[in-house]
Write a protein that holds these residues in place. Structure first.
Motif, PDB file in Angstrom:
ATOM      1  N   LYS A  35       0.841  -1.183   0.000  1.00  0.00           N
ATOM      2  CA  LYS A  35       0.000   0.000   0.000  1.00  0.00           C
ATOM      3  C   LYS A  35       0.885   1.244   0.000  1.00  0.00           C
ATOM      4  O   LYS A  35       1.814   1.354   0.788  1.00  0.00           O
ATOM      5  N   ASN A  36       0.626   2.166  -0.911  1.00  0.00           N
ATOM      6  CA  ASN A  36       1.397   3.405  -1.064  1.00  0.00           C
ATOM      7  C   ASN A  36       2.884   3.128  -1.310  1.00  0.00           C
ATOM      8  O   ASN A  36       3.739   3.885  -0.866  1.00  0.00           O
ATOM      9  N   GLY A  37       3.176   2.049  -1.984  1.00  0.00           N
ATOM     10  CA  GLY A  37       4.568   1.705  -2.241  1.00  0.00           C
ATOM     11  C   GLY A  37       4.750   1.148  -3.642  1.00  0.00           C
ATOM     12  O   GLY A  37       3.813   0.989  -4.402  1.00  0.00           O
ATOM     13  N   ALA A  38       5.987   0.866  -3.965  1.00  0.00           N
ATOM     14  CA  ALA A  38       6.304   0.402  -5.309  1.00  0.00           C
ATOM     15  C   ALA A  38       6.568  -1.099  -5.370  1.00  0.00           C
ATOM     16  O   ALA A  38       6.705  -1.647  -6.439  1.00  0.00           O
ATOM     17  N   ARG A  39       6.674  -1.754  -4.219  1.00  0.00           N
ATOM     18  CA  ARG A  39       7.008  -3.180  -4.232  1.00  0.00           C
ATOM     19  C   ARG A  39       5.759  -4.032  -4.424  1.00  0.00           C
ATOM     20  O   ARG A  39       4.694  -3.724  -3.889  1.00  0.00           O
ATOM     21  N   HIS A  40       5.903  -5.091  -5.193  1.00  0.00           N
ATOM     22  CA  HIS A  40       4.824  -6.050  -5.353  1.00  0.00           C
ATOM     23  C   HIS A  40       5.403  -7.427  -5.668  1.00  0.00           C
ATOM     24  O   HIS A  40       6.534  -7.547  -6.128  1.00  0.00           O
ATOM     25  N   GLN A  41       4.616  -8.443  -5.369  1.00  0.00           N
ATOM     26  CA  GLN A  41       5.043  -9.824  -5.589  1.00  0.00           C
ATOM     27  C   GLN A  41       3.906 -10.565  -6.274  1.00  0.00           C
ATOM     28  O   GLN A  41       2.757 -10.460  -5.853  1.00  0.00           O
ATOM     29  N   THR A  42       4.209 -11.297  -7.316  1.00  0.00           N
ATOM     30  CA  THR A  42       3.224 -12.114  -8.004  1.00  0.00           C
ATOM     31  C   THR A  42       3.647 -13.572  -7.884  1.00  0.00           C
ATOM     32  O   THR A  42       4.799 -13.908  -8.135  1.00  0.00           O
ATOM     33  N   ILE A  43       2.704 -14.404  -7.486  1.00  0.00           N
ATOM     34  CA  ILE A  43       2.967 -15.829  -7.329  1.00  0.00           C
ATOM     35  C   ILE A  43       2.056 -16.577  -8.294  1.00  0.00           C
ATOM     36  O   ILE A  43       0.847 -16.362  -8.311  1.00  0.00           O
ATOM     37  N   GLU A  44       2.639 -17.447  -9.095  1.00  0.00           N
ATOM     38  CA  GLU A  44       1.891 -18.240 -10.060  1.00  0.00           C
ATOM     39  C   GLU A  44       1.689 -19.640  -9.493  1.00  0.00           C
ATOM     40  O   GLU A  44       2.650 -20.334  -9.161  1.00  0.00           O
ATOM     41  N   ILE A  45       0.420 -20.054  -9.374  1.00  0.00           N
ATOM     42  CA  ILE A  45       0.090 -21.351  -8.797  1.00  0.00           C
ATOM     43  C   ILE A  45      -0.564 -22.199  -9.876  1.00  0.00           C
ATOM     44  O   ILE A  45      -1.581 -21.808 -10.446  1.00  0.00           O
ATOM     45  N   THR A  46       0.014 -23.342 -10.152  1.00  0.00           N
ATOM     46  CA  THR A  46      -0.522 -24.237 -11.184  1.00  0.00           C
ATOM     47  C   THR A  46      -1.548 -25.195 -10.577  1.00  0.00           C
ATOM     48  O   THR A  46      -1.654 -25.333  -9.350  1.00  0.00           O
ATOM     49  N   SER A  47      -2.288 -25.866 -11.445  1.00  0.00           N
ATOM     50  CA  SER A  47      -3.268 -26.846 -10.965  1.00  0.00           C
ATOM     51  C   SER A  47      -2.575 -27.976 -10.209  1.00  0.00           C
ATOM     52  O   SER A  47      -3.107 -28.506  -9.243  1.00  0.00           O
ATOM     53  N   ARG A  48      -1.361 -28.320 -10.611  1.00  0.00           N
ATOM     54  CA  ARG A  48      -0.594 -29.366  -9.915  1.00  0.00           C
ATOM     55  C   ARG A  48      -0.274 -28.920  -8.479  1.00  0.00           C
ATOM     56  O   ARG A  48      -0.342 -29.717  -7.545  1.00  0.00           O
ATOM     57  N   ASP A  49       0.090 -27.636  -8.278  1.00  0.00           N
ATOM     58  CA  ASP A  49       0.353 -27.112  -6.935  1.00  0.00           C
ATOM     59  C   ASP A  49      -0.889 -27.230  -6.045  1.00  0.00           C
ATOM     60  O   ASP A  49      -0.793 -27.599  -4.876  1.00  0.00           O
ATOM     61  N   ILE A  50      -2.042 -26.902  -6.605  1.00  0.00           N
ATOM     62  CA  ILE A  50      -3.290 -26.977  -5.840  1.00  0.00           C
ATOM     63  C   ILE A  50      -3.613 -28.431  -5.510  1.00  0.00           C
ATOM     64  O   ILE A  50      -3.977 -28.760  -4.386  1.00  0.00           O
ATOM     65  N   PHE A  51      -3.451 -29.322  -6.487  1.00  0.00           N
ATOM     66  CA  PHE A  51      -3.733 -30.737  -6.284  1.00  0.00           C
ATOM     67  C   PHE A  51      -2.845 -31.331  -5.187  1.00  0.00           C
ATOM     68  O   PHE A  51      -3.287 -32.145  -4.377  1.00  0.00           O
ATOM     69  N   ASN A  52      -1.589 -30.916  -5.132  1.00  0.00           N
ATOM     70  CA  ASN A  52      -0.633 -31.452  -4.166  1.00  0.00           C
ATOM     71  C   ASN A  52      -0.601 -30.704  -2.845  1.00  0.00           C
ATOM     72  O   ASN A  52       0.213 -30.999  -1.976  1.00  0.00           O
ATOM     73  N   ALA A  53      -1.494 -29.726  -2.660  1.00  0.00           N
ATOM     74  CA  ALA A  53      -1.498 -28.920  -1.437  1.00  0.00           C
ATOM     75  C   ALA A  53      -1.819 -29.789  -0.228  1.00  0.00           C
ATOM     76  O   ALA A  53      -2.625 -30.721  -0.289  1.00  0.00           O
ATOM     77  N   LYS A  54      -1.189 -29.477   0.892  1.00  0.00           N
ATOM     78  CA  LYS A  54      -1.403 -30.207   2.142  1.00  0.00           C
ATOM     79  C   LYS A  54      -2.071 -29.272   3.150  1.00  0.00           C
ATOM     80  O   LYS A  54      -1.870 -28.066   3.139  1.00  0.00           O
ATOM     81  N   VAL A  55      -2.881 -29.830   4.018  1.00  0.00           N
ATOM     82  CA  VAL A  55      -3.540 -29.070   5.061  1.00  0.00           C
ATOM     83  C   VAL A  55      -2.511 -28.665   6.103  1.00  0.00           C
ATOM     84  O   VAL A  55      -1.695 -29.484   6.544  1.00  0.00           O
ATOM     85  N   LEU A  56      -2.487 -27.379   6.476  1.00  0.00           N
ATOM     86  CA  LEU A  56      -1.553 -26.908   7.500  1.00  0.00           C
ATOM     87  C   LEU A  56      -2.186 -26.973   8.872  1.00  0.00           C
ATOM     88  O   LEU A  56      -3.318 -26.747   9.067  1.00  0.00           O
TER      89      LEU A  56
END
Length: 56
Positions: A35-56
């Protein structure tokens, strides 16, 4: 795990989303911006990442 780690390091409350299905040729993009800054991060999540996700 990468998403949760990135969020915790910048001090934002983590959030959870139930598992969802996306086709193999699509990706889910999560963008974190400062917010009010220049930094940003984009994360790309594939269907394989979602399929392999584990409950924390």
């Amino acid at each position: 795990m990468v998403l949760v780690t990135a969020i915790l390091q910048i001090g934002i409350e983590p959030f959870a989303q139930p598992k969802l299905t996306i086709s193999d040729d699509k990706v889910l993009l999560v963008e974190i911006t400062e917010k009010n800054g220049a930094r940003h991060q984009t994360i790309e999540i594939t269907s394989r990442d979602i399929f392999n996700a584990k409950v924390l």
